[in-house]
Scaffold this active site. Structure first.
Site, PDB file in Angstrom:
ATOM      1  N   ARG A  10      40.572  39.577  46.139  1.00 24.77           N
ATOM      2  CA  ARG A  10      40.499  40.518  47.288  1.00 24.77           C
ATOM      3  C   ARG A  10      39.418  39.753  48.248  1.00 24.77           C
ATOM      4  O   ARG A  10      38.718  38.533  47.842  1.00 24.77           O
ATOM      5  CB  ARG A  10      39.568  41.784  47.022  1.00 24.77           C
ATOM      6  CG  ARG A  10      40.308  42.784  46.395  1.00 24.77           C
ATOM      7  CD  ARG A  10      39.592  44.204  46.654  1.00 24.77           C
ATOM      8  NE  ARG A  10      38.067  44.027  46.265  1.00 24.77           N
ATOM      9  CZ  ARG A  10      37.264  44.414  46.896  1.00 24.77           C
ATOM     10  NH1 ARG A  10      37.282  44.888  48.393  1.00 24.77           N
ATOM     11  NH2 ARG A  10      36.023  44.469  46.628  1.00 24.77           N
ATOM     12  N   ASN A  20      35.567  34.104  46.650  1.00 26.37           N
ATOM     13  CA  ASN A  20      36.665  33.323  46.037  1.00 26.37           C
ATOM     14  C   ASN A  20      37.033  32.187  46.908  1.00 26.37           C
ATOM     15  O   ASN A  20      37.889  31.442  46.319  1.00 26.37           O
ATOM     16  CB  ASN A  20      38.164  34.583  46.143  1.00 26.37           C
ATOM     17  CG  ASN A  20      37.905  35.642  45.087  1.00 26.37           C
ATOM     18  OD1 ASN A  20      37.484  35.189  43.913  1.00 26.37           O
ATOM     19  ND2 ASN A  20      38.233  36.771  45.790  1.00 26.37           N
ATOM     20  N   ARG A  71      48.564  42.104  49.365  1.00 22.94           N
ATOM     21  CA  ARG A  71      48.133  43.331  48.684  1.00 22.94           C
ATOM     22  C   ARG A  71      48.152  44.675  49.781  1.00 22.94           C
ATOM     23  O   ARG A  71      47.718  44.356  50.956  1.00 22.94           O
ATOM     24  CB  ARG A  71      46.902  43.317  47.937  1.00 22.94           C
ATOM     25  CG  ARG A  71      46.743  44.512  47.195  1.00 22.94           C
ATOM     26  CD  ARG A  71      45.015  44.297  46.653  1.00 22.94           C
ATOM     27  NE  ARG A  71      45.010  43.182  45.876  1.00 22.94           N
ATOM     28  CZ  ARG A  71      43.808  42.916  45.148  1.00 22.94           C
ATOM     29  NH1 ARG A  71      43.038  43.738  45.150  1.00 22.94           N
ATOM     30  NH2 ARG A  71      43.859  41.850  44.587  1.00 22.94           N
ATOM     31  N   GLN A 106      41.322  36.670  36.463  1.00 19.03           N
ATOM     32  CA  GLN A 106      40.629  36.840  37.521  1.00 19.03           C
ATOM     33  C   GLN A 106      39.852  35.418  38.104  1.00 19.03           C
ATOM     34  O   GLN A 106      39.628  34.683  37.122  1.00 19.03           O
ATOM     35  CB  GLN A 106      39.420  38.021  37.020  1.00 19.03           C
ATOM     36  CG  GLN A 106      39.888  39.309  36.765  1.00 19.03           C
ATOM     37  CD  GLN A 106      38.810  40.383  36.750  1.00 19.03           C
ATOM     38  OE1 GLN A 106      38.115  40.373  37.755  1.00 19.03           O
ATOM     39  NE2 GLN A 106      38.804  40.980  35.541  1.00 19.03           N
ATOM     40  N   ARG A 157      16.810  46.660  11.796  1.00 19.68           N
ATOM     41  CA  ARG A 157      16.473  45.707  12.989  1.00 19.68           C
ATOM     42  C   ARG A 157      16.781  44.241  11.997  1.00 19.68           C
ATOM     43  O   ARG A 157      15.823  44.093  11.109  1.00 19.68           O
ATOM     44  CB  ARG A 157      14.962  45.467  13.320  1.00 19.68           C
ATOM     45  CG  ARG A 157      14.517  46.761  14.198  1.00 19.68           C
ATOM     46  CD  ARG A 157      13.255  46.725  14.769  1.00 19.68           C
ATOM     47  NE  ARG A 157      13.045  45.335  15.863  1.00 19.68           N
ATOM     48  CZ  ARG A 157      13.534  45.559  17.275  1.00 19.68           C
ATOM     49  NH1 ARG A 157      14.178  46.746  17.713  1.00 19.68           N
ATOM     50  NH2 ARG A 157      13.288  44.575  17.956  1.00 19.68           N
TER      51      ARG A 157
END
Length: 540
Positions: A10, A20, A71, A106, A157
């Site tokens: 996007r 990007n 898109r 991505q 722990r």
């Protein structure tokens, strides 16, 4: 197997505007995912598509070699998840019936390696999974908020290494069979995770992520070639270790001769990655395998054939203390112990001495008119056994100077260290395998040492010193002169004890000379050498 790779990108990133398209390590962020996807064509039948709502991203993606599909506006909002985006592209792309696998990559995972991606696809195929997701195993003691308050996510722990695996998705890739691509999901029933290295797992969402990623992308693969043994000494090993501590963020590999046991032992105890070799041919095999960006040679004189062969395989070759024929063919030669350069690629003088960290912060002792503390140190191995020679001299003169403490420091590889014992009654103290030499030098009024790299460490502390060379090569190190604050007696094994006693007694009594020597030493700034050397190594 036919693969469709979809890279969703996007244009409306808000945390990092225009994320990007912004350059990271000199390339647009989206370049890295496109490059990795296109590299898959070497292994599989692959089609690479970028989905975007942004014309500029579309142009850059196209120039990077990807196919672009614009898109729809309704799928470009902040609240739209990836599932309907991937589904829309898959449903509308021509020839979709041919694809067996759809991979979502991505653009925010630029540190992912194509080799990792190939391994994941093969893992997916061999095990007949429906879906494989890139994950990082990051277990920590953690807590959750419930209606009852804060509750722990663990039973006991324990140390992090003992916790059960905790996988977080990275965004690097999501591999699915094509028939699993639905409007609301891309994940099939038979799902697995593929663990990636932490360096490949970063998903850029914040500026902090960006900074870390850029550091990783700029990192180099570096081989440090050095040996250590009794005759050669341990200085080359210590120097390369000092360099390694300052090359944080780079992928380092030490290579050392398997027959030089002292060097092997020291490197093994340092916990750096290390490989041993028998000969140069094995070194070049490691170079072919590791594919380094830089090789650092700290092995004294190199031959022309050795460096020329290395330059054919390695972009940058750095040599230390090299006066051999190969020196002129290296990219950089750093000879801090010499004052005259023979080649244009040679950097000489104390300005290029890599001072160890411990000497960067310790404060020199204030000048004392009366000598209270004398330190002797002859490096990691002392092959000429000069330590014993001075120890015996201390035994001769200690009664003459009852107020002086005599400190004898022996190195990692000094083979007679168990034979020299402290004598507190006469204020003679022997210290074996000292971790921080600077702590002793910070109290010294006089030092006695060899003519190697230690003279610069002593000089940085402003300590008037007597120098005895271990060998003829050390005698070529011309910094250890009276004009620089040293009394240089020459080759240690040839110097009579009486001459050393005379020089030491003279220095103890000559307050003015000691003060003058100290002032000369302290005029030189050794603290900038680290930065200069690291910049030369990295070509900055």
């Amino acid at each position: 197997m036919e693969i469709l790779v979809i890279i969703p990108a996007r244009g409306g990133s808000k945390t990092i505007p225009r994320k990007n398209l912004r350059l990271i390590n000199g390339k647009p962020l989206i370049y890295y995912s496109i490059h990795n996807a296109l590299e898959l064509k070497k292994y599989f039948s692959t089609r690479v598509v970028v989905s975007t709502d942004d014309c500029e991203i579309a142009e850059v993606a196209s120039k990077c070699g990807a196919e672009v599909i614009m898109r729809p506006t309704e799928l470009a909002g902040d609240s739209v998840t990836l599932d309907p985006v991937i589904y829309n592209i898959y449903q509308n792309i021509d020839g979709r019936e041919a694809f067996d696998v759809v991979i979502t990559m991505q653009p925010t995972s630029p540190t992912l390696k194509v080799e990792t991606l190939v391994d994941a696809i093969e893992y997916f195929e061999e095990n007949e999974y429906d879906t494989v997701i890139s994950c990082v195993n990051d277990p920590h003691l953690s807590w959750r908020k419930t209606e009852n308050g804060i509750e722990k996510n663990y039973l006991k722990r324990v140390n992090r290494q003992m916790l059960p695996a905790h996988y977080k998705e990275t965004g690097g890739f999501l591999i699915s069979k094509a028939n699993c691509i639905q409007r609301e999901s891309r994940i099939g029933e038979k799902t697995a995770v593929f663990e990636v290295d932490l360096k490949e797992a970063i998903d850029i969402d914040t500026y902090d992520d960006w900074i870390v990623c850029e550091s990783i992308l700029k990192s180099k693969k570096i081989i440090l070639r050095a040996d250590g043994e009794e005759a050669l000494g341990m200085g080359h090993i210590y120097r390369t270790l000092s360099l390694a501590y300052h090359l944080v963020g780079h992928e380092l590999l030490f290579v050392t001769n398997e027959n030089k046991k002292m060097g092997v032992e020291k490197l093994h105890s340092s916990f750096f990655k290390m490989r041993t070799i028998k000969n140069d041919d094995q070194l070049f095999e490691i170079i072919d395998e590791f594919q380094p960006d830089i090789v650092i040679n700290d092995i004294l004189n190199t031959e022309k054939e050795y460096v020329e062969r290395m330059k054919k395989k390695v972009p940058r070759v750095i040599n230390f203390e090299d006066k051999g024929e190969g020196a002129k063919y290296a990219d950089v030669v750093i000879n801090a112990l010499y004052s005259n350069a023979e080649y244009v690629n040679e950097y000489v003088g104390f300005e290029y001495f890599f001072l160890r960290d411990e000497f960067m912060t310790v404060r020199p002792k204030d000048f004392s008119e009366d000598v209270e503390n004398i330190v002797v140190l002859f490096g990691g191995t002392d092959p000429s056994d000069l330590t014993r020679k001075i120890y015996k001299i201390f035994q001769q003169i200690c009664d003459k100077y009852p107020k002086i403490e005599f400190h004898v420091i022996t190195g990692f590889g000094y083979k007679y260290k168990r034979e020299l014992l402290s004598d507190p009654e006469h204020k003679i103290y022997v210290h074996n395998d000292v971790k921080r030499v600077s702590e002793y030098l910070s109290k010294a009024d006089i030092a006695i040492t060899a003519q190697g790299r230690t003279i610069y460490e002593i000089a940085s502390m402003g300590i008037p010193s007597i120098v005895l060379a271990q060998n003829s090569r050390e005698m070529e190190h011309d910094f250890a002169a009276f004009s620089n604050g040293f009394i240089n007696l020459g080759l240690g094994k040839e110097i009579a004890d009486e001459a050393i006693v005379d020089a030491l007694c003279f220095l103890i009594q000559a307050k003015g000379i000691r003060k003058q020597m100290r002032e000369i030493l302290l005029k030189k700034d050794f603290t900038k050498g680290q930065d200069r050397v690291i910049k030369l190594i990295l070509g900055e």
